[in-house]
Scaffold this motif. Structure first.
Motif, PDB file in Angstrom:
ATOM      1  N   ALA A 132       0.813  -1.214   0.000  1.00  0.00           N
ATOM      2  CA  ALA A 132       0.000   0.000   0.000  1.00  0.00           C
ATOM      3  C   ALA A 132       0.848   1.265   0.000  1.00  0.00           C
ATOM      4  O   ALA A 132       0.310   2.364  -0.068  1.00  0.00           O
ATOM      5  CB  ALA A 132      -0.928  -0.001   1.219  1.00  0.00           C
ATOM      6  N   ILE A 133       2.163   1.135   0.104  1.00  0.00           N
ATOM      7  CA  ILE A 133       3.031   2.304   0.103  1.00  0.00           C
ATOM      8  C   ILE A 133       3.112   2.859  -1.312  1.00  0.00           C
ATOM      9  O   ILE A 133       3.247   2.121  -2.286  1.00  0.00           O
ATOM     10  CB  ILE A 133       4.435   1.932   0.622  1.00  0.00           C
ATOM     11  N   SER A 134       3.039   4.179  -1.416  1.00  0.00           N
ATOM     12  CA  SER A 134       3.077   4.843  -2.722  1.00  0.00           C
ATOM     13  C   SER A 134       4.339   4.444  -3.488  1.00  0.00           C
ATOM     14  O   SER A 134       5.445   4.413  -2.942  1.00  0.00           O
ATOM     15  CB  SER A 134       3.050   6.366  -2.529  1.00  0.00           C
ATOM     16  N   ILE A 135       4.163   4.149  -4.783  1.00  0.00           N
ATOM     17  CA  ILE A 135       5.306   3.770  -5.607  1.00  0.00           C
ATOM     18  C   ILE A 135       6.301   4.921  -5.716  1.00  0.00           C
ATOM     19  O   ILE A 135       7.508   4.701  -5.858  1.00  0.00           O
ATOM     20  CB  ILE A 135       4.829   3.328  -7.008  1.00  0.00           C
ATOM     21  N   ALA A 136       5.817   6.164  -5.616  1.00  0.00           N
ATOM     22  CA  ALA A 136       6.729   7.310  -5.653  1.00  0.00           C
ATOM     23  C   ALA A 136       7.648   7.310  -4.436  1.00  0.00           C
ATOM     24  O   ALA A 136       8.843   7.630  -4.543  1.00  0.00           O
ATOM     25  CB  ALA A 136       5.930   8.613  -5.713  1.00  0.00           C
ATOM     26  N   VAL A 137       7.114   6.941  -3.277  1.00  0.00           N
ATOM     27  CA  VAL A 137       7.947   6.862  -2.070  1.00  0.00           C
ATOM     28  C   VAL A 137       8.967   5.731  -2.206  1.00  0.00           C
ATOM     29  O   VAL A 137      10.137   5.883  -1.845  1.00  0.00           O
ATOM     30  CB  VAL A 137       7.066   6.652  -0.820  1.00  0.00           C
ATOM     31  N   VAL A 138       8.528   4.609  -2.768  1.00  0.00           N
ATOM     32  CA  VAL A 138       9.442   3.472  -2.944  1.00  0.00           C
ATOM     33  C   VAL A 138      10.570   3.831  -3.892  1.00  0.00           C
ATOM     34  O   VAL A 138      11.755   3.597  -3.599  1.00  0.00           O
ATOM     35  CB  VAL A 138       8.669   2.246  -3.473  1.00  0.00           C
ATOM     36  N   GLN A 139      10.237   4.429  -5.030  1.00  0.00           N
ATOM     37  CA  GLN A 139      11.282   4.795  -5.984  1.00  0.00           C
ATOM     38  C   GLN A 139      12.186   5.881  -5.413  1.00  0.00           C
ATOM     39  O   GLN A 139      13.399   5.869  -5.643  1.00  0.00           O
ATOM     40  CB  GLN A 139      10.634   5.259  -7.297  1.00  0.00           C
ATOM     41  N   GLY A 140      11.601   6.806  -4.671  1.00  0.00           N
ATOM     42  CA  GLY A 140      12.427   7.818  -4.013  1.00  0.00           C
ATOM     43  C   GLY A 140      13.349   7.216  -2.976  1.00  0.00           C
ATOM     44  O   GLY A 140      14.506   7.631  -2.832  1.00  0.00           O
ATOM     45  N   MET A 141      12.848   6.211  -2.242  1.00  0.00           N
ATOM     46  CA  MET A 141      13.671   5.526  -1.253  1.00  0.00           C
ATOM     47  C   MET A 141      14.843   4.809  -1.927  1.00  0.00           C
ATOM     48  O   MET A 141      15.990   4.907  -1.480  1.00  0.00           O
ATOM     49  CB  MET A 141      12.817   4.522  -0.486  1.00  0.00           C
ATOM     50  N   GLU A 393       3.330  13.144  -7.941  1.00  0.00           N
ATOM     51  CA  GLU A 393       4.112  11.998  -7.498  1.00  0.00           C
ATOM     52  C   GLU A 393       5.613  12.242  -7.726  1.00  0.00           C
ATOM     53  O   GLU A 393       6.448  11.777  -6.955  1.00  0.00           O
ATOM     54  CB  GLU A 393       3.666  10.737  -8.241  1.00  0.00           C
ATOM     55  N   PHE A 394       5.940  12.958  -8.786  1.00  0.00           N
ATOM     56  CA  PHE A 394       7.338  13.332  -9.020  1.00  0.00           C
ATOM     57  C   PHE A 394       7.876  14.149  -7.842  1.00  0.00           C
ATOM     58  O   PHE A 394       9.012  13.944  -7.386  1.00  0.00           O
ATOM     59  CB  PHE A 394       7.460  14.135 -10.310  1.00  0.00           C
ATOM     60  N   GLY A 395       7.053  15.076  -7.337  1.00  0.00           N
ATOM     61  CA  GLY A 395       7.477  15.867  -6.183  1.00  0.00           C
ATOM     62  C   GLY A 395       7.712  15.010  -4.952  1.00  0.00           C
ATOM     63  O   GLY A 395       8.694  15.210  -4.219  1.00  0.00           O
ATOM     64  N   ILE A 421       0.777  11.156   1.674  1.00  0.00           N
ATOM     65  CA  ILE A 421      -0.543  11.243   2.297  1.00  0.00           C
ATOM     66  C   ILE A 421      -1.165  12.610   2.047  1.00  0.00           C
ATOM     67  O   ILE A 421      -2.353  12.727   1.727  1.00  0.00           O
ATOM     68  CB  ILE A 421      -0.434  10.953   3.813  1.00  0.00           C
ATOM     69  N   VAL A 422      -0.360  13.670   2.171  1.00  0.00           N
ATOM     70  CA  VAL A 422      -0.865  15.017   1.926  1.00  0.00           C
ATOM     71  C   VAL A 422      -1.316  15.156   0.469  1.00  0.00           C
ATOM     72  O   VAL A 422      -2.373  15.738   0.175  1.00  0.00           O
ATOM     73  CB  VAL A 422       0.202  16.067   2.269  1.00  0.00           C
ATOM     74  N   LEU A 423      -0.507  14.621  -0.451  1.00  0.00           N
ATOM     75  CA  LEU A 423      -0.869  14.688  -1.867  1.00  0.00           C
ATOM     76  C   LEU A 423      -2.193  13.965  -2.123  1.00  0.00           C
ATOM     77  O   LEU A 423      -3.063  14.474  -2.842  1.00  0.00           O
ATOM     78  CB  LEU A 423       0.243  14.085  -2.720  1.00  0.00           C
ATOM     79  N   ALA A 424      -2.338  12.781  -1.529  1.00  0.00           N
ATOM     80  CA  ALA A 424      -3.581  12.032  -1.708  1.00  0.00           C
ATOM     81  C   ALA A 424      -4.773  12.796  -1.123  1.00  0.00           C
ATOM     82  O   ALA A 424      -5.859  12.846  -1.731  1.00  0.00           O
ATOM     83  CB  ALA A 424      -3.461  10.661  -1.056  1.00  0.00           C
ATOM     84  N   ALA A 425      -4.558  13.420   0.040  1.00  0.00           N
ATOM     85  CA  ALA A 425      -5.646  14.174   0.666  1.00  0.00           C
ATOM     86  C   ALA A 425      -6.036  15.382  -0.185  1.00  0.00           C
ATOM     87  O   ALA A 425      -7.223  15.697  -0.346  1.00  0.00           O
ATOM     88  CB  ALA A 425      -5.221  14.624   2.064  1.00  0.00           C
ATOM     89  N   LEU A 426      -5.040  16.068  -0.755  1.00  0.00           N
ATOM     90  CA  LEU A 426      -5.339  17.214  -1.607  1.00  0.00           C
ATOM     91  C   LEU A 426      -6.125  16.793  -2.841  1.00  0.00           C
ATOM     92  O   LEU A 426      -7.050  17.483  -3.274  1.00  0.00           O
ATOM     93  CB  LEU A 426      -4.040  17.905  -2.020  1.00  0.00           C
ATOM     94  N   ARG A 427      -5.741  15.651  -3.396  1.00  0.00           N
ATOM     95  CA  ARG A 427      -6.435  15.200  -4.601  1.00  0.00           C
ATOM     96  C   ARG A 427      -7.831  14.682  -4.288  1.00  0.00           C
ATOM     97  O   ARG A 427      -8.734  14.770  -5.119  1.00  0.00           O
ATOM     98  CB  ARG A 427      -5.604  14.119  -5.285  1.00  0.00           C
ATOM     99  N   MET A 428      -7.996  14.133  -3.109  1.00  0.00           N
ATOM    100  CA  MET A 428      -9.337  13.715  -2.707  1.00  0.00           C
ATOM    101  C   MET A 428     -10.208  14.921  -2.385  1.00  0.00           C
ATOM    102  O   MET A 428     -11.433  14.828  -2.384  1.00  0.00           O
ATOM    103  CB  MET A 428      -9.261  12.796  -1.487  1.00  0.00           C
ATOM    104  N   SER A 429      -9.569  16.050  -2.101  1.00  0.00           N
ATOM    105  CA  SER A 429     -10.293  17.258  -1.734  1.00  0.00           C
ATOM    106  C   SER A 429     -10.348  18.230  -2.903  1.00  0.00           C
ATOM    107  O   SER A 429     -10.097  19.416  -2.761  1.00  0.00           O
ATOM    108  CB  SER A 429      -9.618  17.912  -0.522  1.00  0.00           C
ATOM    109  N   ARG A 430     -10.650  17.718  -4.068  1.00  0.00           N
ATOM    110  CA  ARG A 430     -10.776  18.591  -5.244  1.00  0.00           C
ATOM    111  C   ARG A 430     -12.062  19.415  -5.103  1.00  0.00           C
ATOM    112  O   ARG A 430     -13.150  18.863  -4.966  1.00  0.00           O
ATOM    113  CB  ARG A 430     -10.817  17.760  -6.521  1.00  0.00           C
ATOM    114  N   THR A 431     -11.915  20.718  -5.159  1.00  0.00           N
ATOM    115  CA  THR A 431     -13.029  21.613  -4.919  1.00  0.00           C
ATOM    116  C   THR A 431     -13.114  22.650  -6.033  1.00  0.00           C
ATOM    117  O   THR A 431     -12.096  23.223  -6.433  1.00  0.00           O
ATOM    118  CB  THR A 431     -12.864  22.339  -3.565  1.00  0.00           C
ATOM    119  N   SER A 432     -14.329  22.862  -6.518  1.00  0.00           N
ATOM    120  CA  SER A 432     -14.569  23.910  -7.504  1.00  0.00           C
ATOM    121  C   SER A 432     -15.398  25.007  -6.845  1.00  0.00           C
ATOM    122  O   SER A 432     -16.426  24.725  -6.219  1.00  0.00           O
ATOM    123  CB  SER A 432     -15.312  23.343  -8.718  1.00  0.00           C
TER     124      SER A 432
END
Length: 558
Positions: A132-141, A393-395, A421-432
């Motif tokens: 469940a760990i983000s692939i971006a974190v794994v590749q960054g690690m 994810e690049f960030g 987690i913050v990135l996922a929360a921001l994307r889940m919180s898409r607001t218009s």
């Protein structure tokens, strides 16, 4: 003519015999192929086991012991079929820091405790949690592990000692080059190391005939380095190998007492997380390389834990599943656990029967092997690929890498996980948010998920409609699929303040959520089409009569 008799019915299919091959079932073993594959894996594993141990600041025998345990113990376990375990380059920097801070004697206790934790995680069936760990974190690690590994191994490539922390090693490269070219013997060592790196990159691209394709580049580099080191006048540093059995150091009460140290426990947790994640990510990668039996993640985690527990009892290095050895095993045609188990037997036999041969291997060649491994872990091509696919994810990936290089592995992984987690929360919180002023009404329409992360945006929008100075404000939130307590409280507070100020009519249409108050109908207004009719679901409508707020010519009809 008499009617033709009906054709006889087709015989029913025979009952299942239980011999049908199921998808992913283990194929039949070809013993000759398994033995050949085990030799190929052994030839890849030998220089890597020794090189990782040297890079970790430990005796080379400890790397061989971990490789033997990875073959004979983990190799026979049922978790995975074809992935091969042993000391990994990804843990070299972490092990080196642990040895430097706590001593070689405490390393065994750290590895043992990590193994016990891995077994516990497997028993409570948390093996898949690591997927469940983000692939971006794994590749960054992995990149954060590979980059410092490369720079740290540039020093032994030139028969020099690394300065210390990754940033210091990077800044010290110009001085290293000057010292290398000033000393002929260091220049020879550096040339051997550089040749090893180049050979590792180009070996598979050379069109060799059949059997030569299976000879690993690392073995060719080691053999060539041994030949050069044996030439008259060449005085480069070679591997110093002791007795394998004598190097076993079973931890005692003094070493176990170190577990009361908070810093040691932090290192144990770091070892556990990194070793488990690397092993299970490798398992997923290896499963994609073949069509045989799939990995049982919880069983594999228990097997890795058993191997690390035994390595800790022997005072050896921690182990993980390793991509290089595993891919060599698959490419050599292995189908069962026989090959990876036998490779551990060949490691043990070689270390016990031919220890003098190991003493001829140049350190610079092993460092070159690890520089290539570090480059593969760093995988610079993944950064532009991630940029094209997903810049968020690049960030996360870049941030994880930078923090690991600047601080340490655990800190970098934690920062990366938090950023993911913050990135996922921001994307889940898409607001218009849309605001407009039409006549005497300032209107705000919001859609999407509204959480505390979007609270500044919500506050700005509310202030904008309040600043319009109109006698009526409408807040249309029917398109909001979710809003949290912070945003709900902000809206309610805004409505209460505007109504209490007097002279303003505030109309609020709340999201259709469970437990919402029953709607109240507003009076009909045929002359004003922008005013809700009798069936509109306006919640908490302001009871103030419109006539008291508006000019007579715009009053609602009664």
């Amino acid at each position: 003519m008499p009617p033709r008799p009906p054709a006889p019915a087709a015989p029913p299919p025979p009952p299942p015999t239980g011999l049908t091959k199921k998808p992913g079932a283990a194929p039949k073993a070809d013993l000759a192929t398994e033995i050949v594959a085990s030799f190929v894996v052994f030839l890849v594993a030998l220089p890597l086991c020794i090189g990782v141990a040297v890079a970790s600041g430990t005796p080379p025998e400890l790397g061989i012991i971990s490789g033997v345990v990875g073959g004979l113990v983990v190799g026979m376990a049922r978790g995975s079929t074809l992935q091969v375990s042993g000391p990994a380059a990804g843990l070299a920097a972490l092990v080196a820091d642990a040895v430097l801070e706590f001593g070689l004697g405490t390393l065994g206790v750290i590895v043992l405790a990590s193994g016990v934790l891995q077994i516990g995680l497997g028993l409570i069936r948390l093996g898949r949690m690591f997927q469940a760990i983000s692939i971006a974190v794994v590749q960054g690690m992995l990149a954060g592990i590979g980059l410092p590994l490369m720079f740290s191994q540039l020093y032994p490539m030139a028969d020099a000692k690394a300065i210390g922390k990754p940033i210091e090693n990077m800044l010290g490269v110009p001085g290293l080059l000057v010292d290398t070219f000033a000393d002929p013997q260091k220049a020879i060592a550096a040339a051997l190391g550089a040749a090893t790196v180049v050979l590792s990159f180009v070996w598979k691209k050379i069109p060799f005939p059949g059997p030569l394709k299976k000879v690993p580049a690392a073995l060719v580099a080691v053999a060539g380095g041994m030949a050069v080191a044996a030439l008259p006048g060449v005085e480069i540093t070679t591997l110093q190998v002791g007795n394998l059995l004598a190097s076993v150091q079973v931890p005692g009460p003094t070493q176990f007492a170190a577990l009361a140290n908070g810093a040691v426990l932090t290192t144990v947790i770091t070892f556990t997380v990194i070793a488990s994640a690397e092993s299970l990510f490798t398992a997923a990668a290896v499963d994609r390389m073949h069509s045989g039996e799939r990995t049982r993640y919880n069983s594999e985690l228990i097997a890795q834990g058993a191997g690390n527990t035994l390595c800790g009892l022997l005072g050896a290095l921690p182990m993980t599943a390793v991509v290089a050895r595993s891919s060599a095993n698959v490419q050599a045609g292995a189908k069962t656990r026989i090959s990876r188990t036998l490779h551990g037997l060949w490691l043990l036999a070689f270390a016990l029967l031919l220890p003098n041969v190991l003493a001829l291997i140049p350190i610079s060649v092993l460092a070159g092997v690890l520089v290539h491994s570090g480059w593969k872990l760093f995988a610079p091509e993944e950064f532009p690929k991630m940029w094209r696919q997903d810049r968020g994810e690049f960030g996360v990936m870049t941030l994880t890498t930078v923090v690991i290089v600047a601080t340490a592995l655990l800190e970098g992984v934690l920062v990366g996980l938090a950023a993911g987690i913050v990135l996922a929360a921001l994307r889940m919180s898409r607001t218009s948010v849309h605001t407009e002023v039409r006549g005497d009404t300032a209107k705000l329409v919001m859609t999407g998920n509204v959480t505390f992360l979007r609270l500044p945006k919500l506050i700005d929008a509310l202030e904008e409609v309040a600043a319009a100075g109109t006698p009526r404000i409408r807040l249309d939130l029917t398109g909001v699929t979710h809003w949290d307590h912070a945003c709900r409280s902000q809206v309610d507070e805004f409505v209460a303040q505007r109504r209490a100020s007097g002279g303003i009519r505030v109309e609020l249409l709340r999201p259709n959520e469970p437990g919402a108050p029953a709607p109240q109908a507003a009076p009909a207004a045929p002359e004003a089409p922008d005013v809700p009719g009798p069936t509109a679901e306006w919640f908490y409508l302001d009871p103030t009569p419109v006539e008291d707020l508006m000019p007579p010519e715009r009053a609602w009809a009664r």
